[in-house]
Design a protein around this motif. Structure first.
Motif: not given
Ligand code: NAD
Ligand code: UGA
Length: 465
Positions: A9, A14-15, A35, A90, A92-93, A110, A113, A131, A166, A221
Protein backbone atom coordinates in the motif's frame (compact mmCIF):
# COMPACT_ATOMS: atom_id res chain seq x y z
CA UNK A 1 3.77 -18.95 5.62
CA UNK A 2 4.42 -19.50 1.93
CA UNK A 3 4.15 -16.14 0.19
CA UNK A 4 2.63 -16.18 -3.30
CA UNK A 5 1.10 -12.71 -3.39
CA UNK A 6 2.37 -9.46 -1.95
CA UNK A 7 0.37 -6.25 -1.74
CA UNK A 8 2.15 -2.96 -1.05
CA UNK A 9 0.00 0.00 0.00
CA UNK A 10 1.65 3.23 -1.22
CA UNK A 11 3.14 3.64 -4.70
CA UNK A 12 5.59 6.40 -3.82
CA UNK A 13 9.37 6.84 -3.78
CA UNK A 14 9.71 3.79 -1.53
CA UNK A 15 6.80 1.52 -2.49
CA UNK A 16 7.45 1.74 -6.24
CA UNK A 17 11.20 1.03 -6.45
CA UNK A 18 11.25 -1.42 -3.52
CA UNK A 19 8.48 -3.59 -4.90
CA UNK A 20 9.93 -3.40 -8.42
CA UNK A 21 13.13 -4.98 -7.09
CA UNK A 22 11.33 -7.57 -4.93
CA UNK A 23 9.30 -8.58 -8.01
CA UNK A 24 12.36 -8.67 -10.25
CA UNK A 25 14.23 -10.95 -7.84
CA UNK A 26 11.22 -13.17 -7.01
CA UNK A 27 9.51 -13.96 -10.30
CA UNK A 28 7.45 -16.65 -8.52
CA UNK A 29 5.69 -14.04 -6.33
CA UNK A 30 3.00 -11.67 -7.62
CA UNK A 31 3.61 -8.18 -6.33
CA UNK A 32 0.88 -5.55 -6.59
CA UNK A 33 1.46 -1.95 -5.56
CA UNK A 34 -1.77 -0.14 -4.72
CA UNK A 35 -2.49 3.51 -4.09
CA UNK A 36 -5.46 5.84 -3.63
CA UNK A 37 -3.86 8.24 -6.09
CA UNK A 38 -5.20 7.19 -9.48
CA UNK A 39 -2.91 9.53 -11.46
CA UNK A 40 0.12 8.02 -9.78
CA UNK A 41 -1.01 4.48 -10.59
CA UNK A 42 -1.72 5.47 -14.22
CA UNK A 43 1.80 6.88 -14.48
CA UNK A 44 3.27 3.67 -13.07
CA UNK A 45 1.35 1.82 -15.77
CA UNK A 46 2.40 4.21 -18.53
CA UNK A 47 3.73 2.55 -21.71
CA UNK A 48 6.24 5.38 -22.00
CA UNK A 49 8.80 4.62 -19.29
CA UNK A 50 9.93 8.26 -19.15
CA UNK A 51 6.49 8.99 -17.68
CA UNK A 52 6.94 6.93 -14.48
CA UNK A 53 5.86 9.13 -11.55
CA UNK A 54 9.35 9.29 -10.07
CA UNK A 55 12.72 9.76 -11.70
CA UNK A 56 15.30 7.34 -10.39
CA UNK A 57 18.27 6.15 -12.49
CA UNK A 58 17.81 2.50 -13.55
CA UNK A 59 14.21 2.22 -12.31
CA UNK A 60 12.70 2.13 -15.81
CA UNK A 61 14.69 -1.00 -16.70
CA UNK A 62 13.62 -2.92 -13.60
CA UNK A 63 9.97 -1.91 -14.07
CA UNK A 64 10.10 -2.90 -17.74
CA UNK A 65 11.43 -6.34 -16.82
CA UNK A 66 8.68 -7.28 -14.35
CA UNK A 67 5.64 -5.12 -15.05
CA UNK A 68 2.77 -7.20 -16.40
CA UNK A 69 4.65 -10.42 -15.49
CA UNK A 70 4.58 -10.41 -11.69
CA UNK A 71 4.61 -6.68 -10.93
CA UNK A 72 1.34 -4.75 -11.05
CA UNK A 73 0.16 -1.26 -10.15
CA UNK A 74 -3.48 -0.88 -9.19
CA UNK A 75 -6.09 1.22 -7.42
CA UNK A 76 -7.98 -1.92 -6.37
CA UNK A 77 -6.85 -1.85 -2.78
CA UNK A 78 -9.35 -4.18 -1.11
CA UNK A 79 -9.09 -7.02 -3.63
CA UNK A 80 -5.30 -6.97 -3.47
CA UNK A 81 -5.22 -6.97 0.32
CA UNK A 82 -7.60 -9.92 0.32
CA UNK A 83 -5.62 -12.08 -2.02
CA UNK A 84 -2.17 -11.40 -0.49
CA UNK A 85 -0.48 -13.25 2.33
CA UNK A 86 1.92 -10.38 2.99
CA UNK A 87 1.02 -6.67 3.01
CA UNK A 88 3.56 -3.87 3.11
CA UNK A 89 2.48 -0.48 4.42
CA UNK A 90 4.56 2.10 2.56
CA UNK A 91 2.49 5.24 2.88
CA UNK A 92 3.72 8.70 3.78
CA UNK A 93 4.29 9.62 7.45
CA UNK A 94 4.79 13.39 7.34
CA UNK A 95 5.27 15.71 10.29
CA UNK A 96 1.93 16.60 11.93
CA UNK A 97 0.62 20.00 10.91
CA UNK A 98 -2.17 20.14 13.48
CA UNK A 99 -3.08 19.35 17.08
CA UNK A 100 -0.88 17.76 19.71
CA UNK A 101 2.69 17.33 18.52
CA UNK A 102 2.13 19.79 15.64
CA UNK A 103 5.39 20.48 13.81
CA UNK A 104 7.21 17.55 15.45
CA UNK A 105 5.37 14.24 15.80
CA UNK A 106 4.78 11.91 12.85
CA UNK A 107 1.29 12.07 11.38
CA UNK A 108 0.16 8.47 11.47
CA UNK A 109 -3.32 8.88 10.05
CA UNK A 110 -2.46 7.29 6.69
CA UNK A 111 -0.86 4.31 8.43
CA UNK A 112 -3.89 3.91 10.68
CA UNK A 113 -6.23 4.06 7.66
CA UNK A 114 -4.22 1.24 6.09
CA UNK A 115 -4.43 -0.86 9.26
CA UNK A 116 -8.20 -0.34 9.46
CA UNK A 117 -8.64 -1.24 5.80
CA UNK A 118 -6.55 -4.40 6.19
CA UNK A 119 -8.55 -5.41 9.28
CA UNK A 120 -11.86 -4.74 7.57
CA UNK A 121 -11.31 -6.74 4.41
CA UNK A 122 -8.95 -9.57 5.39
CA UNK A 123 -10.53 -13.05 5.29
CA UNK A 124 -7.30 -15.01 5.84
CA UNK A 125 -4.16 -14.68 8.01
CA UNK A 126 -1.77 -11.90 7.01
CA UNK A 127 1.75 -10.78 7.69
CA UNK A 128 1.68 -6.97 7.87
CA UNK A 129 5.02 -5.30 7.23
CA UNK A 130 5.80 -1.74 8.30
CA UNK A 131 7.87 -0.29 5.46
CA UNK A 132 7.08 3.34 6.27
CA UNK A 133 9.32 5.04 8.82
CA UNK A 134 7.43 5.03 12.11
CA UNK A 135 7.83 6.10 15.73
CA UNK A 136 9.06 3.33 17.99
CA UNK A 137 6.12 1.32 19.38
CA UNK A 138 3.82 1.92 16.38
CA UNK A 139 3.65 -1.83 15.75
CA UNK A 140 1.69 -2.28 18.97
CA UNK A 141 -0.88 0.33 17.85
CA UNK A 142 -1.20 -1.37 14.45
CA UNK A 143 -1.56 -4.77 16.12
CA UNK A 144 -4.30 -3.41 18.42
CA UNK A 145 -6.28 -1.95 15.53
CA UNK A 146 -5.94 -5.13 13.49
CA UNK A 147 -6.96 -7.41 16.35
CA UNK A 148 -9.76 -5.21 17.67
CA UNK A 149 -11.39 -4.37 14.35
CA UNK A 150 -10.49 -7.46 12.34
CA UNK A 151 -12.62 -10.40 11.32
CA UNK A 152 -10.88 -12.91 13.62
CA UNK A 153 -8.01 -13.83 11.29
CA UNK A 154 -4.43 -13.77 12.58
CA UNK A 155 -2.13 -10.79 11.97
CA UNK A 156 1.62 -10.85 12.51
CA UNK A 157 3.46 -7.53 12.37
CA UNK A 158 6.98 -7.04 11.11
CA UNK A 159 9.08 -3.89 10.95
CA UNK A 160 11.20 -3.68 7.80
CA UNK A 161 12.37 -0.07 7.45
CA UNK A 162 13.81 1.08 4.15
CA UNK A 163 17.29 2.63 3.94
CA UNK A 164 17.44 3.54 0.25
CA UNK A 165 18.52 7.06 -0.69
CA UNK A 166 16.91 8.80 -3.63
CA UNK A 167 19.08 9.09 -6.72
CA UNK A 168 20.86 5.84 -5.81
CA UNK A 169 17.76 3.83 -4.87
CA UNK A 170 18.25 1.03 -7.39
CA UNK A 171 21.84 0.39 -6.32
CA UNK A 172 20.87 0.65 -2.65
CA UNK A 173 18.12 -1.93 -3.17
CA UNK A 174 20.31 -4.21 -5.28
CA UNK A 175 23.24 -4.24 -2.82
CA UNK A 176 21.91 -3.03 0.51
CA UNK A 177 24.39 -2.53 3.38
CA UNK A 178 21.81 -4.43 5.41
CA UNK A 179 18.17 -5.41 5.42
CA UNK A 180 16.59 -4.96 8.82
CA UNK A 181 13.64 -7.08 9.95
CA UNK A 182 12.08 -6.76 13.39
CA UNK A 183 9.46 -9.14 14.71
CA UNK A 184 8.00 -10.80 17.78
CA UNK A 185 9.99 -13.43 19.64
CA UNK A 186 7.16 -16.00 19.70
CA UNK A 187 6.72 -18.89 17.24
CA UNK A 188 4.41 -16.93 14.92
CA UNK A 189 6.68 -13.89 14.95
CA UNK A 190 9.68 -16.04 14.06
CA UNK A 191 7.77 -17.72 11.22
CA UNK A 192 6.76 -14.32 9.86
CA UNK A 193 10.36 -13.14 10.03
CA UNK A 194 11.44 -16.25 8.13
CA UNK A 195 8.90 -15.58 5.35
CA UNK A 196 10.35 -12.12 4.78
CA UNK A 197 13.96 -13.27 5.13
CA UNK A 198 13.25 -15.83 2.37
CA UNK A 199 12.07 -13.07 0.02
CA UNK A 200 15.19 -10.95 0.55
CA UNK A 201 17.45 -14.01 0.41
CA UNK A 202 16.71 -14.23 -3.31
CA UNK A 203 19.44 -11.65 -3.78
CA UNK A 204 20.77 -10.37 -0.43
CA UNK A 205 23.49 -12.42 1.31
CA UNK A 206 22.19 -13.96 4.56
CA UNK A 207 24.83 -12.16 6.65
CA UNK A 208 23.42 -8.81 5.48
CA UNK A 209 19.94 -9.61 6.71
CA UNK A 210 19.66 -8.53 10.32
CA UNK A 211 16.78 -9.65 12.49
CA UNK A 212 15.88 -7.92 15.76
CA UNK A 213 12.93 -7.31 18.00
CA UNK A 214 10.23 -4.92 16.73
CA UNK A 215 11.25 -1.91 18.79
CA UNK A 216 14.95 -2.08 17.89
CA UNK A 217 14.01 -2.17 14.22
CA UNK A 218 11.59 0.76 14.41
CA UNK A 219 14.00 2.85 16.47
CA UNK A 220 17.07 2.00 14.35
CA UNK A 221 15.51 3.60 11.29
CA UNK A 222 15.00 6.93 13.07
CA UNK A 223 18.47 6.73 14.58
CA UNK A 224 20.17 5.94 11.25
CA UNK A 225 18.65 9.05 9.68
CA UNK A 226 19.47 11.14 12.74
CA UNK A 227 23.15 10.06 12.64
CA UNK A 228 23.41 10.76 8.90
CA UNK A 229 21.84 14.20 9.23
CA UNK A 230 23.97 14.93 12.27
CA UNK A 231 27.13 14.43 10.20
CA UNK A 232 25.91 16.99 7.68
CA UNK A 233 25.04 19.52 10.37
CA UNK A 234 28.42 18.89 11.98
CA UNK A 235 30.36 19.55 8.79
CA UNK A 236 28.12 22.51 7.92
CA UNK A 237 28.78 24.06 11.33
CA UNK A 238 32.49 23.79 10.60
CA UNK A 239 31.95 25.39 7.16
CA UNK A 240 30.99 28.63 8.90
CA UNK A 241 34.11 28.40 11.01
CA UNK A 242 36.16 27.86 7.83
CA UNK A 243 34.76 31.00 6.23
CA UNK A 244 35.87 33.01 9.24
CA UNK A 245 39.36 31.53 9.49
CA UNK A 246 40.64 30.85 5.99
CA UNK A 247 40.48 27.06 6.37
CA UNK A 248 38.93 25.15 3.43
CA UNK A 249 36.03 22.85 4.35
CA UNK A 250 36.83 20.26 1.67
CA UNK A 251 40.41 20.01 2.95
CA UNK A 252 39.19 19.68 6.53
CA UNK A 253 36.60 17.02 5.53
CA UNK A 254 39.29 15.03 3.73
CA UNK A 255 41.70 15.30 6.63
CA UNK A 256 39.22 14.10 9.23
CA UNK A 257 37.54 11.56 6.93
CA UNK A 258 40.83 9.69 6.42
CA UNK A 259 40.60 8.66 10.05
CA UNK A 260 38.93 5.29 9.67
CA UNK A 261 37.02 5.85 12.90
CA UNK A 262 35.34 8.91 11.35
CA UNK A 263 35.10 7.74 7.72
CA UNK A 264 34.88 9.85 4.59
CA UNK A 265 31.20 9.54 3.62
CA UNK A 266 28.53 12.13 4.34
CA UNK A 267 31.00 14.90 5.03
CA UNK A 268 30.15 17.11 2.06
CA UNK A 269 29.30 20.61 3.26
CA UNK A 270 26.28 22.08 1.50
CA UNK A 271 23.62 24.75 1.50
CA UNK A 272 21.74 22.40 3.92
CA UNK A 273 20.23 18.96 3.76
CA UNK A 274 16.74 18.57 2.32
CA UNK A 275 14.51 15.65 1.43
CA UNK A 276 11.30 14.33 2.88
CA UNK A 277 12.87 12.38 5.71
CA UNK A 278 15.86 13.78 7.61
CA UNK A 279 14.01 16.70 9.18
CA UNK A 280 10.79 14.76 9.73
CA UNK A 281 12.54 11.79 11.34
CA UNK A 282 14.75 13.88 13.63
CA UNK A 283 11.73 15.94 14.72
CA UNK A 284 10.00 12.67 15.44
CA UNK A 285 12.97 11.47 17.53
CA UNK A 286 13.05 14.81 19.36
CA UNK A 287 9.33 14.50 20.06
CA UNK A 288 9.59 10.92 21.32
CA UNK A 289 12.47 11.80 23.66
CA UNK A 290 10.58 14.86 24.94
CA UNK A 291 7.42 12.85 25.50
CA UNK A 292 9.44 10.42 27.60
CA UNK A 293 10.82 13.31 29.67
CA UNK A 294 14.31 12.91 28.19
CA UNK A 295 14.81 16.64 27.71
CA UNK A 296 18.59 16.66 27.26
CA UNK A 297 18.39 13.93 24.61
CA UNK A 298 15.64 15.84 22.87
CA UNK A 299 17.57 19.16 22.92
CA UNK A 300 20.71 17.42 21.67
CA UNK A 301 19.07 16.10 18.50
CA UNK A 302 17.08 19.27 17.93
CA UNK A 303 20.37 21.11 17.37
CA UNK A 304 20.82 19.16 14.13
CA UNK A 305 17.72 20.90 12.79
CA UNK A 306 18.62 24.29 14.27
CA UNK A 307 21.97 24.16 12.49
CA UNK A 308 20.42 23.05 9.20
CA UNK A 309 17.95 25.95 9.20
CA UNK A 310 20.80 28.29 10.07
CA UNK A 311 22.88 27.02 7.16
CA UNK A 312 20.28 27.75 4.50
CA UNK A 313 19.51 31.18 6.00
CA UNK A 314 23.22 31.91 6.08
CA UNK A 315 23.50 31.00 2.40
CA UNK A 316 20.63 33.34 1.44
CA UNK A 317 22.05 36.14 3.59
CA UNK A 318 25.49 35.76 2.02
CA UNK A 319 23.90 36.37 -1.39
CA UNK A 320 22.24 39.49 -0.04
CA UNK A 321 25.34 40.92 1.64
CA UNK A 322 27.65 40.11 -1.26
CA UNK A 323 25.34 41.88 -3.68
CA UNK A 324 25.87 45.12 -1.74
CA UNK A 325 23.00 44.50 0.69
CA UNK A 326 20.28 44.79 -1.88
CA UNK A 327 18.86 42.25 -4.30
CA UNK A 328 15.68 44.18 -4.99
CA UNK A 329 15.01 44.09 -8.73
CA UNK A 330 18.15 42.00 -9.31
CA UNK A 331 18.04 38.69 -11.09
CA UNK A 332 19.36 35.67 -9.23
CA UNK A 333 19.55 32.49 -11.23
CA UNK A 334 19.09 29.18 -9.39
CA UNK A 335 20.81 26.15 -10.85
CA UNK A 336 18.91 23.23 -9.35
CA UNK A 337 15.73 22.93 -7.30
CA UNK A 338 15.66 19.20 -6.39
CA UNK A 339 16.94 18.39 -2.88
CA UNK A 340 19.84 16.41 -4.40
CA UNK A 341 21.00 15.31 -7.84
CA UNK A 342 19.45 12.44 -9.81
CA UNK A 343 15.95 12.86 -8.40
CA UNK A 344 12.92 14.96 -9.28
CA UNK A 345 11.97 15.09 -5.58
CA UNK A 346 11.86 18.61 -4.14
CA UNK A 347 10.45 17.92 -0.69
CA UNK A 348 12.15 20.15 1.92
CA UNK A 349 14.74 21.21 -0.66
CA UNK A 350 16.99 24.01 0.58
CA UNK A 351 16.23 25.83 -2.70
CA UNK A 352 12.66 26.53 -1.55
CA UNK A 353 13.75 28.26 1.64
CA UNK A 354 16.58 30.20 0.03
CA UNK A 355 14.17 31.42 -2.66
CA UNK A 356 11.66 32.44 -0.02
CA UNK A 357 14.19 34.64 1.79
CA UNK A 358 15.35 36.26 -1.46
CA UNK A 359 11.79 36.90 -2.63
CA UNK A 360 11.19 38.70 0.67
CA UNK A 361 14.06 40.93 -0.43
CA UNK A 362 12.26 41.44 -3.77
CA UNK A 363 14.82 39.57 -5.88
CA UNK A 364 13.72 38.09 -9.21
CA UNK A 365 14.52 34.40 -9.28
CA UNK A 366 14.92 32.40 -12.43
CA UNK A 367 15.24 28.64 -11.93
CA UNK A 368 16.68 25.91 -14.10
CA UNK A 369 16.47 22.28 -12.96
CA UNK A 370 16.85 19.41 -15.43
CA UNK A 371 14.12 17.28 -13.80
CA UNK A 372 11.75 19.53 -11.88
CA UNK A 373 8.73 21.09 -13.60
CA UNK A 374 7.61 24.73 -13.35
CA UNK A 375 4.38 23.55 -11.82
CA UNK A 376 6.22 21.79 -8.98
CA UNK A 377 8.48 24.78 -8.30
CA UNK A 378 5.50 27.13 -7.95
CA UNK A 379 3.67 24.58 -5.82
CA UNK A 380 6.69 24.34 -3.49
CA UNK A 381 7.02 28.06 -2.96
CA UNK A 382 3.27 28.52 -2.52
CA UNK A 383 3.24 25.72 0.06
CA UNK A 384 5.18 27.93 2.49
CA UNK A 385 2.21 30.34 2.45
CA UNK A 386 4.53 33.33 2.88
CA UNK A 387 2.73 35.28 0.16
CA UNK A 388 0.03 34.88 -2.49
CA UNK A 389 0.34 32.73 -5.58
CA UNK A 390 0.24 35.86 -7.81
CA UNK A 391 3.04 37.49 -5.86
CA UNK A 392 5.21 34.39 -6.05
CA UNK A 393 4.63 34.20 -9.79
CA UNK A 394 5.80 37.80 -10.07
CA UNK A 395 9.13 36.97 -8.46
CA UNK A 396 9.91 33.47 -9.61
CA UNK A 397 10.09 32.07 -13.12
CA UNK A 398 11.37 28.85 -14.60
CA UNK A 399 13.51 28.23 -17.70
CA UNK A 400 14.14 25.00 -19.51
CA UNK A 401 17.78 25.65 -20.28
CA UNK A 402 20.58 27.04 -18.11
CA UNK A 403 21.88 29.59 -20.62
CA UNK A 404 18.53 31.38 -20.89
CA UNK A 405 18.01 31.19 -17.15
CA UNK A 406 21.13 33.22 -16.35
CA UNK A 407 20.94 35.84 -19.12
CA UNK A 408 21.38 39.28 -17.49
CA UNK A 409 21.55 37.69 -14.03
CA UNK A 410 23.55 39.37 -11.28
CA UNK A 411 24.32 36.07 -9.59
CA UNK A 412 24.03 32.31 -9.98
CA UNK A 413 23.29 30.16 -6.95
CA UNK A 414 23.95 26.43 -7.26
CA UNK A 415 21.39 24.62 -5.12
CA UNK A 416 21.61 21.07 -6.49
CA UNK A 417 24.79 19.21 -7.47
CA UNK A 418 23.59 18.07 -10.94
CA UNK A 419 26.63 16.85 -12.91
CA UNK A 420 25.62 18.84 -16.00
CA UNK A 421 26.34 22.12 -14.20
CA UNK A 422 30.03 21.27 -14.01
CA UNK A 423 30.48 21.01 -17.79
CA UNK A 424 28.47 24.09 -18.82
CA UNK A 425 30.14 26.69 -21.04
CA UNK A 426 30.94 29.06 -18.19
CA UNK A 427 32.64 31.57 -20.53
CA UNK A 428 29.41 31.94 -22.47
CA UNK A 429 27.42 32.28 -19.24
CA UNK A 430 29.77 34.96 -17.95
CA UNK A 431 29.44 37.04 -21.12
CA UNK A 432 25.65 37.16 -20.82
CA UNK A 433 25.52 38.13 -17.14
CA UNK A 434 25.44 41.49 -15.39
CA UNK A 435 28.81 42.50 -13.94
CA UNK A 436 30.22 41.88 -11.45
CA UNK A 437 28.98 38.33 -11.91
CA UNK A 438 28.73 36.25 -8.72
CA UNK A 439 28.56 32.49 -8.24
CA UNK A 440 27.33 31.10 -4.93
CA UNK A 441 28.28 27.47 -5.10
CA UNK A 442 26.00 25.86 -2.51
CA UNK A 443 27.42 22.44 -3.36
CA UNK A 444 31.10 23.23 -3.95
CA UNK A 445 31.03 21.50 -7.33
CA UNK A 446 32.82 24.04 -9.53
CA UNK A 447 36.56 24.45 -10.03
CA UNK A 448 37.12 27.75 -8.27
CA UNK A 449 40.38 28.58 -10.06
CA UNK A 450 38.83 28.24 -13.53
CA UNK A 451 35.70 30.11 -12.54
CA UNK A 452 37.69 33.02 -11.11
CA UNK A 453 39.93 33.08 -14.17
CA UNK A 454 36.85 33.71 -16.30
CA UNK A 455 36.03 36.74 -14.16
CA UNK A 456 33.35 35.49 -11.77
CA UNK A 457 33.38 36.34 -8.09
CA UNK A 458 33.20 32.88 -6.51
CA UNK A 459 31.70 32.11 -3.10
CA UNK A 460 31.69 28.50 -1.97
CA UNK A 461 30.41 26.91 1.23
CA UNK A 462 33.18 26.90 3.83
CA UNK A 463 35.68 28.32 1.34
CA UNK A 464 38.22 31.04 2.15
CA UNK A 465 36.52 34.37 1.36
P1 NAD B 1 5.31 9.14 -0.98
O1 NAD B 1 4.54 10.30 -0.53
O2 NAD B 1 6.17 9.25 -2.19
O3 NAD B 1 4.32 7.90 -1.22
C1 NAD B 1 3.32 7.53 -0.34
C2 NAD B 1 2.11 7.06 -1.15
O4 NAD B 1 1.15 6.50 -0.25
C3 NAD B 1 1.38 8.17 -1.91
O5 NAD B 1 1.36 7.88 -3.28
C4 NAD B 1 -0.02 8.19 -1.29
O6 NAD B 1 -1.05 8.47 -2.23
C5 NAD B 1 -0.16 6.77 -0.76
N1 NAD B 1 -1.15 6.63 0.30
C6 NAD B 1 -1.31 7.38 1.42
N2 NAD B 1 -2.32 6.91 2.15
C7 NAD B 1 -2.83 5.84 1.50
C8 NAD B 1 -3.87 4.93 1.77
N3 NAD B 1 -4.59 5.04 2.90
N4 NAD B 1 -4.14 3.96 0.87
C9 NAD B 1 -3.42 3.85 -0.25
N5 NAD B 1 -2.40 4.67 -0.57
C10 NAD B 1 -2.10 5.66 0.31
O7 NAD B 1 6.18 8.68 0.27
P2 NAD B 1 7.60 7.93 0.25
O8 NAD B 1 8.70 8.90 0.00
O9 NAD B 1 7.49 6.71 -0.59
O10 NAD B 1 7.73 7.51 1.78
C11 NAD B 1 6.93 6.50 2.33
C12 NAD B 1 7.49 6.12 3.69
O11 NAD B 1 8.81 5.59 3.52
C13 NAD B 1 7.64 7.27 4.67
O12 NAD B 1 7.36 6.81 5.97
C14 NAD B 1 9.10 7.64 4.56
O13 NAD B 1 9.59 8.21 5.75
C15 NAD B 1 9.75 6.31 4.31
N6 NAD B 1 11.02 6.37 3.58
C16 NAD B 1 11.16 7.18 2.49
C17 NAD B 1 12.36 7.18 1.77
C18 NAD B 1 12.55 8.06 0.57
O14 NAD B 1 13.65 8.09 0.06
N7 NAD B 1 11.56 8.78 0.08
C19 NAD B 1 13.39 6.30 2.15
C20 NAD B 1 13.20 5.47 3.24
C21 NAD B 1 12.01 5.49 3.95
C1 UGA C 1 18.27 9.57 3.33
C2 UGA C 1 19.16 8.44 3.83
O1 UGA C 1 20.45 8.57 3.22
C3 UGA C 1 18.56 7.07 3.48
O2 UGA C 1 19.35 6.05 4.05
C4 UGA C 1 17.15 7.00 4.06
O3 UGA C 1 16.53 5.77 3.70
C5 UGA C 1 16.32 8.14 3.51
O4 UGA C 1 16.96 9.40 3.86
C6 UGA C 1 14.94 8.22 4.08
O5 UGA C 1 14.66 7.68 5.13
O6 UGA C 1 14.16 8.90 3.42
P1 UGA C 1 17.83 10.75 0.99
O7 UGA C 1 17.21 11.81 1.84
O8 UGA C 1 17.07 10.22 -0.14
O9 UGA C 1 18.22 9.50 1.91
O10 UGA C 1 19.22 11.27 0.41
P2 UGA C 1 20.66 11.55 1.08
O11 UGA C 1 21.69 11.12 0.13
O12 UGA C 1 20.75 11.03 2.45
O13 UGA C 1 20.70 13.14 1.12
C7 UGA C 1 19.88 13.88 2.00
C8 UGA C 1 20.28 15.35 1.94
O14 UGA C 1 21.57 15.55 2.53
C9 UGA C 1 20.38 15.90 0.52
O15 UGA C 1 19.88 17.21 0.49
C10 UGA C 1 21.88 15.90 0.26
O16 UGA C 1 22.27 16.83 -0.70
C11 UGA C 1 22.42 16.25 1.63
N1 UGA C 1 23.81 15.80 1.86
C12 UGA C 1 24.11 14.48 1.83
C13 UGA C 1 24.79 16.74 2.14
O17 UGA C 1 24.52 17.95 2.19
N2 UGA C 1 26.07 16.32 2.38
C14 UGA C 1 26.40 15.00 2.36
O18 UGA C 1 27.60 14.67 2.61
C15 UGA C 1 25.40 14.06 2.07
Amino acid sequence: MKIKNICCIGAGYVGGPTMAVIAQKNPHINVTVVDVNEDRINSWNSEDLTKLPIFEPGLDKVVAESRGRNLFFSTEIEENIQKSEMIFISVNTPTKTYGDGKGMAADLRFVELCARKIAEVSMSDKIVVEKSTLPVKTASAIKNILDETGTGVRFDILSNPEFLAEGTAMRDLEIPDRVLIGGEKDKYGQEAIKSLVDIYSSWVPKENILTTNLWSSELSKLVANAFLAQRISSINSISELCESTGADIDEVAKAIGMDSRIGSKFLKASVAFGGSCFQKDILNLVYIAKSLGLNKVSEYWNQVIVLNNHQRERFAKSILTSLYNTVSGKKICFFGWAFKKDTNDTRESAAIYVADILIDEMANIEVYDPKVSENQILKDINYLETRSDEKNKKYISVMNNPYDACRKAHAIAILTEWEEFISLDWNKIYKNMNKPAFIFDGRNILDRENIEKIGFIYKGIGKPQ
